[in-house]
Motif scaffolding. Structure first.
Motif, PDB file in Angstrom:
ATOM      1  N   PRO A 286     -38.174 -15.628 -24.432  1.00 15.45           N
ATOM      2  CA  PRO A 286     -37.996 -14.225 -24.800  1.00 15.45           C
ATOM      3  C   PRO A 286     -37.908 -14.045 -26.315  1.00 15.45           C
ATOM      4  N   GLY A 287     -38.433 -12.935 -26.795  1.00 14.85           N
ATOM      5  CA  GLY A 287     -38.398 -12.640 -28.220  1.00 14.85           C
ATOM      6  C   GLY A 287     -39.210 -11.406 -28.525  1.00 14.85           C
TER       7      GLY A 287
ATOM      8  N   GLU B 208     -32.472  -7.862 -23.771  1.00 17.48           N
ATOM      9  CA  GLU B 208     -33.355  -6.806 -23.266  1.00 17.48           C
ATOM     10  C   GLU B 208     -34.384  -7.327 -22.275  1.00 17.48           C
ATOM     11  N   GLU B 209     -34.927  -8.515 -22.535  1.00 18.42           N
ATOM     12  CA  GLU B 209     -36.038  -9.006 -21.718  1.00 18.42           C
ATOM     13  C   GLU B 209     -35.612  -9.809 -20.496  1.00 18.42           C
TER      14      GLU B 209
ATOM     15  N   ILE C 148     -30.498 -12.625 -13.777  1.00 15.58           N
ATOM     16  CA  ILE C 148     -31.691 -12.240 -14.514  1.00 15.58           C
ATOM     17  C   ILE C 148     -32.065 -10.813 -14.119  1.00 15.58           C
ATOM     18  N   VAL C 149     -32.430 -10.020 -15.115  1.00  9.71           N
ATOM     19  CA  VAL C 149     -32.879  -8.653 -14.883  1.00  9.71           C
ATOM     20  C   VAL C 149     -34.231  -8.486 -15.569  1.00  9.71           C
TER      21      VAL C 149
ATOM     22  N   SER D 166     -42.186  -7.895 -18.803  1.00 10.16           N
ATOM     23  CA  SER D 166     -42.473  -9.165 -18.136  1.00 10.16           C
ATOM     24  C   SER D 166     -42.837  -8.958 -16.672  1.00 10.16           C
ATOM     25  N   LYS D 167     -43.676  -9.875 -16.199  1.00  8.15           N
ATOM     26  CA  LYS D 167     -44.025  -9.914 -14.784  1.00  8.15           C
ATOM     27  C   LYS D 167     -42.966 -10.684 -14.002  1.00  8.15           C
ATOM     28  N   ASP D 168     -42.322 -11.639 -14.691  1.00 13.64           N
ATOM     29  CA  ASP D 168     -41.329 -12.483 -14.048  1.00 13.64           C
ATOM     30  C   ASP D 168     -40.486 -13.147 -15.126  1.00 13.64           C
ATOM     31  N   VAL D 169     -39.272 -13.529 -14.781  1.00 13.70           N
ATOM     32  CA  VAL D 169     -38.392 -14.324 -15.635  1.00 13.70           C
ATOM     33  C   VAL D 169     -37.776 -15.385 -14.742  1.00 13.70           C
TER      34      VAL D 169
END
Length: 179
Positions: free
Chosen positions: A75-76, A95-96, A143-144, A149-152
């Motif tokens: 993330p960044g 945020e991400e 995780i949210v 993003s499509k996925d984390v």
């Protein structure tokens, strides 16, 4: 001057010899030549910040599947005028990914990378001068996803190459062993 704190941070950081050392030099040169280096409106490129976030047991790293670039990354994002790159990295991680309880694993910079971002709509191709920090997430956080993003996922450090095997990412994987 807005750039002084980042230049001092970069001066105290020792990059890996070779490619990272070249990118470190290019980043310092870019910052010195561009007073507006933190602004995304600088179309040639701009400073970005990201977080290499390890799980509480340090066995996994937090990666997001970037919606626009369709690849897995840490993330960044953009500084948008903020010269405090470490705080930008923390904000972007929160945020991400929704992960909000982070502890720095290293004083100062963890990695420096320069990469070309492809043209998209009305934004020409440009460079991101990415300043990276290493963090460890506290236990028990969910995780949210957000719209970037499509996925984390928490990806085992030993499996990161299955998601993204670029030198940029694999260099951080190598550095993980000393954290």
């Amino acid at each position: 001057m807005k750039r002084d704190s980042l230049l001092a941070l970069l001066a105290s950081y020792e990059p890996e010899p070779g490619l990272e050392a070249e990118m470190h030099h290019d980043t310092v040169d870019f910052i010195k030549r561009n007073p507006d280096c933190f602004e995304r409106s600088l179309l040639a490129g701009h400073i970005t910040a990201s977080g290499w976030v390890l799980s509480p047991d340090k066995d996994a790293v937090l990666l997001m599947h970037h919606r626009k670039l369709d690849r897995w990354f840490q993330p960044g994002g953009h500084c948008d005028g903020d010269p405090d790159v470490k705080e930008v990295a923390i904000k972007e991680v929160m945020e991400e990914t929704g992960i909000t309880d982070l502890q720095a694993l290293k004083e100062g910079i963890f990695d420096v990378d320069v990469h070309l971002i492809p043209a998209r709509k009305d934004v020409p191709e440009h460079y991101h001068y990415d300043i990276r920090f290493a963090f460890q997430a506290a236990e028990g956080q969910d995780i949210v996803l957000n719209n970037e993003s499509k996925d984390v996922q928490w990806v085992p450090v030993s499996k990161v190459q299955d998601y993204h095997d670029s030198e940029s990412i694999m260099r951080m994987v190598r550095k993980t062993s000393v954290l």
